[in-house]
Design a protein around this motif. Structure first.
Motif, PDB file in Angstrom:
ATOM      1  N   ASP A  22       0.830  -1.200   0.000  1.00 22.74           N
ATOM      2  CA  ASP A  22       0.000   0.000   0.000  1.00 22.74           C
ATOM      3  C   ASP A  22       0.869   1.255   0.000  1.00 22.74           C
ATOM      4  OD1 ASP A  22      -2.264  -1.524   0.013  1.00 22.74           O
ATOM      5  OD2 ASP A  22      -2.879  -1.030   2.053  1.00 22.74           O
ATOM      6  N   LEU A  23       0.617   2.132  -0.944  1.00 27.98           N
ATOM      7  CA  LEU A  23       1.252   3.453  -0.988  1.00 27.98           C
ATOM      8  C   LEU A  23       0.184   4.454  -0.576  1.00 27.98           C
ATOM      9  CD1 LEU A  23       3.036   3.111  -4.465  1.00 27.98           C
ATOM     10  CD2 LEU A  23       3.834   2.327  -2.229  1.00 27.98           C
ATOM     11  N   VAL A  24       0.310   5.011   0.605  1.00 28.59           N
ATOM     12  CA  VAL A  24      -0.756   5.816   1.195  1.00 28.59           C
ATOM     13  C   VAL A  24      -0.365   7.294   1.177  1.00 28.59           C
ATOM     14  CG1 VAL A  24      -2.240   6.157   3.202  1.00 28.59           C
ATOM     15  CG2 VAL A  24      -1.324   3.875   2.707  1.00 28.59           C
ATOM     16  N   PHE A  25      -1.200   8.110   0.542  1.00 29.99           N
ATOM     17  CA  PHE A  25      -1.036   9.566   0.523  1.00 29.99           C
ATOM     18  C   PHE A  25      -2.172  10.159   1.359  1.00 29.99           C
ATOM     19  CE2 PHE A  25       0.953   7.963  -3.250  1.00 29.99           C
ATOM     20  CZ  PHE A  25       2.039   8.786  -3.496  1.00 29.99           C
ATOM     21  N   SER A  26      -1.828  10.932   2.367  1.00 30.21           N
ATOM     22  CA  SER A  26      -2.829  11.451   3.300  1.00 30.21           C
ATOM     23  C   SER A  26      -3.092  12.934   3.074  1.00 30.21           C
ATOM     24  CB  SER A  26      -2.346  11.238   4.738  1.00 30.21           C
ATOM     25  OG  SER A  26      -3.237  11.815   5.658  1.00 30.21           O
ATOM     26  N   PHE A  42       2.908  10.611   3.754  1.00 31.15           N
ATOM     27  CA  PHE A  42       3.046   9.458   2.868  1.00 31.15           C
ATOM     28  C   PHE A  42       3.592   8.279   3.648  1.00 31.15           C
ATOM     29  CE2 PHE A  42       5.952   6.926   0.179  1.00 31.15           C
ATOM     30  CZ  PHE A  42       5.031   6.405  -0.721  1.00 31.15           C
ATOM     31  N   ALA A  43       3.112   7.067   3.298  1.00 32.34           N
ATOM     32  CA  ALA A  43       3.630   5.865   3.946  1.00 32.34           C
ATOM     33  C   ALA A  43       3.587   4.697   2.968  1.00 32.34           C
ATOM     34  CB  ALA A  43       2.813   5.517   5.192  1.00 32.34           C
ATOM     35  N   VAL A  44       4.551   3.788   3.103  1.00 33.97           N
ATOM     36  CA  VAL A  44       4.550   2.510   2.387  1.00 33.97           C
ATOM     37  C   VAL A  44       4.335   1.432   3.428  1.00 33.97           C
ATOM     38  CG1 VAL A  44       5.841   0.933   0.904  1.00 33.97           C
ATOM     39  CG2 VAL A  44       6.189   3.411   0.686  1.00 33.97           C
ATOM     40  N   HIS A  99       6.643 -12.814 -10.514  1.00 34.18           N
ATOM     41  CA  HIS A  99       5.299 -12.285 -10.267  1.00 34.18           C
ATOM     42  C   HIS A  99       5.385 -10.848  -9.766  1.00 34.18           C
ATOM     43  CE1 HIS A  99       1.092 -12.147  -9.124  1.00 34.18           C
ATOM     44  NE2 HIS A  99       1.411 -11.860  -7.873  1.00 34.18           N
ATOM     45  N   GLN A 100       4.517  -9.981 -10.269  1.00 30.91           N
ATOM     46  CA  GLN A 100       4.447  -8.604  -9.797  1.00 30.91           C
ATOM     47  C   GLN A 100       3.556  -8.539  -8.564  1.00 30.91           C
ATOM     48  OE1 GLN A 100       5.687  -5.333 -10.614  1.00 30.91           O
ATOM     49  NE2 GLN A 100       4.668  -5.054  -8.645  1.00 30.91           N
ATOM     50  N   SER A 101       4.087  -8.053  -7.467  1.00 31.52           N
ATOM     51  CA  SER A 101       3.302  -7.917  -6.239  1.00 31.52           C
ATOM     52  C   SER A 101       2.152  -6.952  -6.460  1.00 31.52           C
ATOM     53  CB  SER A 101       4.183  -7.419  -5.089  1.00 31.52           C
ATOM     54  OG  SER A 101       5.227  -8.330  -4.825  1.00 31.52           O
ATOM     55  N   SER A 102       1.045  -7.223  -5.794  1.00 28.90           N
ATOM     56  CA  SER A 102      -0.128  -6.356  -5.889  1.00 28.90           C
ATOM     57  C   SER A 102       0.162  -5.017  -5.215  1.00 28.90           C
ATOM     58  CB  SER A 102      -1.332  -7.019  -5.231  1.00 28.90           C
ATOM     59  OG  SER A 102      -1.636  -8.246  -5.865  1.00 28.90           O
ATOM     60  N   VAL A 103      -0.303  -3.940  -5.830  1.00 29.77           N
ATOM     61  CA  VAL A 103      -0.026  -2.588  -5.341  1.00 29.77           C
ATOM     62  C   VAL A 103      -1.326  -1.794  -5.291  1.00 29.77           C
ATOM     63  CG1 VAL A 103       1.314  -0.477  -5.685  1.00 29.77           C
ATOM     64  CG2 VAL A 103       2.233  -2.668  -6.452  1.00 29.77           C
ATOM     65  N   SER A 104      -1.524  -1.062  -4.201  1.00 27.19           N
ATOM     66  CA  SER A 104      -2.640  -0.129  -4.106  1.00 27.19           C
ATOM     67  C   SER A 104      -2.117   1.245  -3.725  1.00 27.19           C
ATOM     68  CB  SER A 104      -3.672  -0.580  -3.061  1.00 27.19           C
ATOM     69  OG  SER A 104      -4.573  -1.513  -3.609  1.00 27.19           O
ATOM     70  N   VAL A 105      -2.566   2.256  -4.454  1.00 28.96           N
ATOM     71  CA  VAL A 105      -2.296   3.648  -4.099  1.00 28.96           C
ATOM     72  C   VAL A 105      -3.563   4.190  -3.462  1.00 28.96           C
ATOM     73  CG1 VAL A 105      -1.751   5.949  -4.946  1.00 28.96           C
ATOM     74  CG2 VAL A 105      -0.660   3.938  -5.984  1.00 28.96           C
ATOM     75  N   ALA A 106      -3.443   4.665  -2.233  1.00 28.02           N
ATOM     76  CA  ALA A 106      -4.593   5.187  -1.495  1.00 28.02           C
ATOM     77  C   ALA A 106      -4.438   6.686  -1.309  1.00 28.02           C
ATOM     78  CB  ALA A 106      -4.719   4.498  -0.144  1.00 28.02           C
ATOM     79  N   LEU A 107      -5.431   7.445  -1.754  1.00 28.69           N
ATOM     80  CA  LEU A 107      -5.508   8.882  -1.485  1.00 28.69           C
ATOM     81  C   LEU A 107      -6.561   9.026  -0.395  1.00 28.69           C
ATOM     82  CD1 LEU A 107      -5.605  10.204  -5.161  1.00 28.69           C
ATOM     83  CD2 LEU A 107      -3.614   9.679  -3.744  1.00 28.69           C
ATOM     84  N   LEU A 286      -1.302   6.418   9.489  1.00 27.42           N
ATOM     85  CA  LEU A 286      -1.463   6.064   8.077  1.00 27.42           C
ATOM     86  C   LEU A 286      -1.366   4.561   7.881  1.00 27.42           C
ATOM     87  CD1 LEU A 286       0.634   8.747   6.149  1.00 27.42           C
ATOM     88  CD2 LEU A 286      -1.807   8.718   6.637  1.00 27.42           C
ATOM     89  N   GLY A 287      -2.271   4.026   7.042  1.00 27.19           N
ATOM     90  CA  GLY A 287      -2.225   2.618   6.704  1.00 27.19           C
ATOM     91  C   GLY A 287      -2.872   1.755   7.763  1.00 27.19           C
TER      92      GLY A 287
END
Length: 322
Positions: A22-26, A42-44, A99-107, A286-287
């Motif tokens: 998770d890439l979290v933008f607050s 921001f947090a990973v 394999h490409q790891s699953s990624v989510s960008v959260a605003l 965050l996260g």
């Protein structure tokens, strides 16, 4: 959920499913086309099923996560973060070459969230034959349950069900039909009322409890209500008022903390209070996984917020130095 005896080995908690990076933008909303916006923070952090696994482990319960990540830089980073968590067994968290790891960008902000997700599908998860004693596991019931859930349940595992937002708007009765396959169901109030066609969380919990031994309905700022049909009990717990930074993962932290409470031998009221407090703490950071409280952090949070009630059970049952 059956209550465990503190003098016997309750087994582990098992969380199986997809792990995300998770890439979290607050403090930001999705920009208009062609525009650029700046976040306040921001947090990973690990996301997906990792939110529940980390929260349960930090709550003091021996926990295992069953999932897969890619062997890319994001996957290895998330794997390292999870492996570093005390009480979290990552031996069933595989790194899949290529394999490409699953990624989510959260605003995300206090009231609104937007997501962008990339995910490559893999074959369905299966559990190893030698998995050992599993006290409880959490599964989503929006779709038919995998066969291994029934296998674990037949061996004495408590199955806790959850469900997400139905984007189709159908709120199908097939979902309620699957409650016969679980022992505990933990939706939020909106989900519960939509599926049961009721007007309040309590009404929804009562309807759900006709199908499942224990229905637990979370209500955000209004706390939580549970109906234990097996014992004819209705229980409630308050939340702790906080300034919300990021609500992502609050439900995951709640259900994982609630499940961990059984490991400590706590009764229903205590498990509800503990889970509600843990979720309140989580939304101040965050996260989901990153903000799940360590015991000492939760104790300090309760003192700082002057939370009402007797919290001495934490001092007796959870190592606050963790």
């Amino acid at each position: 959920m059956p209550e465990a005896s503190p003098t016997t080995d309750p087994g582990t908690l098992l969380f199986a499913g997809d792990v995300f990076c998770d890439l979290v933008f607050s403090g930001v909303t999705a920009p208009e086309q062609g525009a650029e916006v700046y976040a306040d923070a921001f947090a990973v952090t690990p996301g997906g099923v990792a939110n529940r696994a980390v929260a349960a482990a930090r709550a003091g319960a021996p926990t295992r996560v069953l999932s897969r990540l890619g062997d890319d830089v994001l996957g290895r980073h998330v794997h390292g973060l999870l492996t570093a968590e005390p009480l979290l067994d990552t031996s069933l968290l595989a790194l899949v070459p290529g394999h490409q790891s699953s990624v989510s960008v959260a605003l995300t902000g206090p009231e609104d969230r937007s997501f962008i997700t990339y995910e490559e599908q893999l074959e369905p998860l299966t559990i190893p034959d030698d998995i050992g004693r599993v006290a409880a596991t959490h599964v989503g019931i929006a779709r038919p349950l995998p066969a291994w859930v029934a296998t674990l349940r037949a061996s004495g595992t408590t199955v806790v069900g959850g469900v997400g937002w139905d984007h189709t708007g159908e709120w199908s009765g097939e979902v309620l039909g699957r409650l016969a396959e679980v022992d505990v169901f933990v939706p939020n109030d909106v989900e519960a009322m939509r599926y049961t066609r009721t007007d309040t969380a309590l009404e929804a919990a009562k309807v759900l409890a006709e199908r499942v031994p224990l229905a637990v309905v979370t209500r955000g700022r209004d706390g939580v209500v549970a109906v234990d049909s097996a014992n004819g009990v209705v229980a409630t717990a308050e939340t702790i008022p906080v300034d919300v930074v990021d609500p992502t993962g609050a439900g995951d932290v709640f259900v994982a903390s609630f499940m961990a409470g059984t490991h400590h031998g706590w009764d229903l009221d205590t498990r509800l209070r503990f889970a509600a407090a843990s979720a309140a703490y989580a939304v101040t950071g965050l996260g989901g996984a990153a903000s799940a409280p360590h015991p000492a952090e939760l104790v300090a949070f309760l003192r700082r917020t002057a939370a009402r009630g007797d919290w001495s059970f934490l001092d007796a049952s959870v190592p606050t130095g963790a």
